[in-house]
Design a protein around this motif. Structure first.
Motif, PDB file in Angstrom:
ATOM      1  N   HIS A  99      -2.546   2.805   2.075  1.00  0.00           N
ATOM      2  CA  HIS A  99      -1.512   3.505   1.620  1.00  0.00           C
ATOM      3  C   HIS A  99      -1.316   4.511   1.182  1.00  0.00           C
ATOM      4  O   HIS A  99      -2.187   5.043   0.205  1.00  0.00           O
ATOM      5  CB  HIS A  99      -1.209   2.012  -0.061  1.00  0.00           C
ATOM      6  N   SER A 100      -0.057   5.478   1.103  1.00  0.00           N
ATOM      7  CA  SER A 100      -0.002   6.663   0.794  1.00  0.00           C
ATOM      8  C   SER A 100      -0.664   7.526  -0.626  1.00  0.00           C
ATOM      9  O   SER A 100      -1.130   8.162  -0.843  1.00  0.00           O
ATOM     10  CB  SER A 100       1.885   7.637   0.648  1.00  0.00           C
ATOM     11  N   GLU A 101      -0.617   6.075  -2.073  1.00  0.00           N
ATOM     12  CA  GLU A 101      -0.522   6.225  -3.033  1.00  0.00           C
ATOM     13  C   GLU A 101      -2.202   6.201  -3.257  1.00  0.00           C
ATOM     14  O   GLU A 101      -3.084   7.096  -3.657  1.00  0.00           O
ATOM     15  CB  GLU A 101      -0.243   5.204  -4.217  1.00  0.00           C
ATOM     16  N   ARG A 102      -2.834   5.965  -2.350  1.00  0.00           N
ATOM     17  CA  ARG A 102      -4.561   5.761  -2.146  1.00  0.00           C
ATOM     18  C   ARG A 102      -4.637   7.299  -1.364  1.00  0.00           C
ATOM     19  O   ARG A 102      -5.557   7.639  -2.045  1.00  0.00           O
ATOM     20  CB  ARG A 102      -4.962   4.758  -1.523  1.00  0.00           C
ATOM     21  N   ARG A 103      -4.444   7.805  -0.870  1.00  0.00           N
ATOM     22  CA  ARG A 103      -4.249   8.896  -0.055  1.00  0.00           C
ATOM     23  C   ARG A 103      -4.496   9.934  -0.582  1.00  0.00           C
ATOM     24  O   ARG A 103      -5.025  10.819  -0.567  1.00  0.00           O
ATOM     25  CB  ARG A 103      -3.450   9.233   1.335  1.00  0.00           C
ATOM     26  N   GLN A 104      -3.083  10.551  -1.371  1.00  0.00           N
ATOM     27  CA  GLN A 104      -2.716  11.229  -2.771  1.00  0.00           C
ATOM     28  C   GLN A 104      -3.625  10.851  -3.412  1.00  0.00           C
ATOM     29  O   GLN A 104      -4.370  12.150  -4.236  1.00  0.00           O
ATOM     30  CB  GLN A 104      -1.388  10.931  -3.361  1.00  0.00           C
ATOM     31  N   ALA A 175      10.221   7.824   0.852  1.00  0.00           N
ATOM     32  CA  ALA A 175      11.330   6.213   0.658  1.00  0.00           C
ATOM     33  C   ALA A 175      10.554   6.237  -0.784  1.00  0.00           C
ATOM     34  O   ALA A 175      10.681   4.598  -1.076  1.00  0.00           O
ATOM     35  CB  ALA A 175      11.746   5.859   1.351  1.00  0.00           C
ATOM     36  N   ILE A 176       9.421   5.768  -0.781  1.00  0.00           N
ATOM     37  CA  ILE A 176       8.409   5.024  -1.495  1.00  0.00           C
ATOM     38  C   ILE A 176       9.437   5.069  -3.020  1.00  0.00           C
ATOM     39  O   ILE A 176       8.818   6.516  -3.471  1.00  0.00           O
ATOM     40  CB  ILE A 176       7.078   5.519  -1.760  1.00  0.00           C
ATOM     41  N   GLY A 177       9.437   4.012  -3.446  1.00  0.00           N
ATOM     42  CA  GLY A 177       9.980   4.323  -5.453  1.00  0.00           C
ATOM     43  C   GLY A 177      11.092   4.969  -5.551  1.00  0.00           C
ATOM     44  O   GLY A 177      11.355   5.805  -7.186  1.00  0.00           O
ATOM     45  N   THR A 178      11.848   5.571  -4.562  1.00  0.00           N
ATOM     46  CA  THR A 178      12.645   6.697  -4.986  1.00  0.00           C
ATOM     47  C   THR A 178      14.221   5.771  -4.703  1.00  0.00           C
ATOM     48  O   THR A 178      14.680   6.529  -5.222  1.00  0.00           O
ATOM     49  CB  THR A 178      12.528   8.051  -3.671  1.00  0.00           C
ATOM     50  N   GLY A 179      14.341   4.759  -4.457  1.00  0.00           N
ATOM     51  CA  GLY A 179      15.718   4.557  -4.243  1.00  0.00           C
ATOM     52  C   GLY A 179      16.274   5.124  -2.967  1.00  0.00           C
ATOM     53  O   GLY A 179      17.376   5.016  -2.462  1.00  0.00           O
ATOM     54  N   GLY A 215       8.384   0.705   4.813  1.00  0.00           N
ATOM     55  CA  GLY A 215       8.166   0.012   3.525  1.00  0.00           C
ATOM     56  C   GLY A 215       8.680   1.594   2.802  1.00  0.00           C
ATOM     57  O   GLY A 215       8.627   2.330   3.341  1.00  0.00           O
ATOM     58  N   GLY A 216       9.296   1.307   1.603  1.00  0.00           N
ATOM     59  CA  GLY A 216      10.048   2.483   1.025  1.00  0.00           C
ATOM     60  C   GLY A 216      11.802   1.715   0.769  1.00  0.00           C
ATOM     61  O   GLY A 216      12.457   2.234   1.546  1.00  0.00           O
ATOM     62  N   SER A 217      11.236   1.343  -0.560  1.00  0.00           N
ATOM     63  CA  SER A 217      12.623   1.001  -1.363  1.00  0.00           C
ATOM     64  C   SER A 217      13.435   0.333  -0.776  1.00  0.00           C
ATOM     65  O   SER A 217      14.924  -0.295  -0.310  1.00  0.00           O
ATOM     66  CB  SER A 217      14.185   2.642  -1.587  1.00  0.00           C
ATOM     67  N   GLY A 235       8.624  -6.180   6.510  1.00  0.00           N
ATOM     68  CA  GLY A 235       8.809  -5.116   4.693  1.00  0.00           C
ATOM     69  C   GLY A 235       7.232  -5.127   4.653  1.00  0.00           C
ATOM     70  O   GLY A 235       7.013  -6.221   3.837  1.00  0.00           O
ATOM     71  N   LEU A 236       7.188  -4.048   3.839  1.00  0.00           N
ATOM     72  CA  LEU A 236       6.099  -3.768   2.840  1.00  0.00           C
ATOM     73  C   LEU A 236       7.010  -3.363   1.664  1.00  0.00           C
ATOM     74  O   LEU A 236       7.348  -2.227   1.389  1.00  0.00           O
ATOM     75  CB  LEU A 236       4.865  -2.540   3.440  1.00  0.00           C
ATOM     76  N   ILE A 237       7.101  -4.235   0.209  1.00  0.00           N
ATOM     77  CA  ILE A 237       7.922  -4.333  -0.652  1.00  0.00           C
ATOM     78  C   ILE A 237       6.923  -4.375  -1.579  1.00  0.00           C
ATOM     79  O   ILE A 237       6.221  -5.024  -2.219  1.00  0.00           O
ATOM     80  CB  ILE A 237       8.538  -5.801  -0.299  1.00  0.00           C
ATOM     81  N   GLY A 238       7.502  -3.086  -2.531  1.00  0.00           N
ATOM     82  CA  GLY A 238       7.189  -2.747  -3.189  1.00  0.00           C
ATOM     83  C   GLY A 238       8.043  -3.042  -4.210  1.00  0.00           C
ATOM     84  O   GLY A 238       7.915  -4.631  -4.805  1.00  0.00           O
ATOM     85  N   GLY A 239       8.912  -2.132  -5.715  1.00  0.00           N
ATOM     86  CA  GLY A 239       9.375  -2.694  -5.991  1.00  0.00           C
ATOM     87  C   GLY A 239      10.524  -4.454  -6.255  1.00  0.00           C
ATOM     88  O   GLY A 239      10.417  -4.646  -7.533  1.00  0.00           O
ATOM     89  N   ALA A 240      10.677  -4.434  -5.277  1.00  0.00           N
ATOM     90  CA  ALA A 240      11.719  -5.313  -4.863  1.00  0.00           C
ATOM     91  C   ALA A 240      11.033  -6.464  -5.299  1.00  0.00           C
ATOM     92  O   ALA A 240      11.624  -7.822  -4.900  1.00  0.00           O
ATOM     93  CB  ALA A 240      12.502  -5.052  -3.448  1.00  0.00           C
ATOM     94  N   ALA A 241       9.434  -6.564  -4.676  1.00  0.00           N
ATOM     95  CA  ALA A 241       8.780  -7.381  -4.490  1.00  0.00           C
ATOM     96  C   ALA A 241       8.163  -8.467  -6.071  1.00  0.00           C
ATOM     97  O   ALA A 241       7.595  -8.943  -6.922  1.00  0.00           O
ATOM     98  CB  ALA A 241       7.681  -7.672  -3.685  1.00  0.00           C
ATOM     99  N   LEU A 242       8.636  -7.131  -7.142  1.00  0.00           N
ATOM    100  CA  LEU A 242       8.464  -7.578  -8.495  1.00  0.00           C
ATOM    101  C   LEU A 242       9.544  -8.865  -9.810  1.00  0.00           C
ATOM    102  O   LEU A 242       9.674  -8.965 -10.055  1.00  0.00           O
ATOM    103  CB  LEU A 242       8.606  -6.174  -9.080  1.00  0.00           C
TER     104      LEU A 242
END
Ligand SMILES: O=C(CO)COP(=O)(O)O
Length: 254
Positions: A99-104, A175-179, A215-217, A235-242
């Motif tokens: 995941h880009s957050e792990r890479r970053q 696009a991740i978490g940016t809307g 994945g990405g908003s 999809g790999l869903i972040g915010g909307a999966a909550l």
């Protein structure tokens, strides 16, 4: 026929209590509303929730359990880490890697991810391997060379049999978490490119059989349009999966 898949990545959100409440809402909604759909569903909560969420999923039936990361070694003196073998023993089936957050934030590079992939596969788990470009890379016109390199260096060292177990997630970092979602045309263009790279590295059959997620908003409003693209398999869903209602609507978008 490749499978469609919707995976929820909860990231570092929710408490134990909130997580159990959410998963119980989702299992009920999915059981009531999604019975015939041609889609596999995965929920990836943080580590401390895996066992309890897994039990609720087993009772509820058709949703699978995923983790967000694991260590590359099987066991040993690695304080604070979790092995693929341990994940397997609590009922995990999928593991998100790269995941880009792990890479970053955790400096995971292709060499490390290659080891993690091997560990996940050796434990009999299925990797969801993430690739994606920054806005800077996209604007420089280097999206395809960047993604090609991530695939080649991180993933295409696997054997054909190992690669069969892999799901790929295209997550444009901008696009991740940016809307800000990729348009369906942008997503389709990249997914088709990824499939072409798989055909080159393996063969046409492997390319056709690989599930490629966006994945990405992604959300309840745009999922149908994204999933209607021929090479977007979920999809790999972040915010909307909550949110149980939003996540269920995304699952129903097939
Ligand atoms: O990173 C993501 C899933 O892994 C996407 O997150 P969002 O859906 O919140 O943009």
């Amino acid at each position: 026929m490749r499978k469609n898949l919707v995976a929820g990545n909860w990231k570092m959100n929710l408490t134990y209590q909130d997580g159990l409440a959410l998963v119980s809402e989702i299992t009920h909604m999915v059981a009531d509303e999604v019975s015939g759909a041609n889609v596999e569903v995965v929920i990836c909560p943080p580590f401390p929730l895996l066992h309890s969420v897994g039990r609720l999923l087993t009772e509820g039936g058709r949703i699978h359990l995923g983790a967000q990361n694991c260590h590359q070694q099987d066991s040993g003196a690695f304080t604070g880490e979790v092995s693929a073998r341990l994940l397997q023993s609590v009922g995990v089936e999928y593991v998100i890697l790269g995941h880009s957050e792990r890479r970053q934030y955790f400096h995971e590079d292709d060499a490390l991810l290659s080891q993690k992939l091997k560990a996940v596969l050796a434990a009999g788990l299925k990797p969801i391997f993430c690739v994606g470009e920054t806005l800077e890379t996209r604007e420089a016109g280097e999206t395809f060379s960047h993604l090609g390199k991530q695939l080649k260096d991180g993933l295409f060292h696997l054997s054909n049999e190992e690669f069969d177990q892999v799901t790929i997630a295209y997550e444009p970092i901008w696009a991740i978490g940016t809307g800000k979602t990729a348009t369906s045309a942008q997503a389709q263009e990249v997914h088709a490119f990824i499939r072409e790279q798989i055909a080159r590295a393996y063969d046409a059959e492997a390319a056709q059989n690989t599930t490629i997620l966006y994945g990405g908003s992604a959300n309840a409003q745009n999922a149908r349009e994204l999933f209607s693209q021929p090479d977007v398999d979920g999809g790999l869903i972040g915010g909307a999966a909550l949110k149980s209602r939003d996540f269920t609507e995304i699952i129903k978008s097939f």
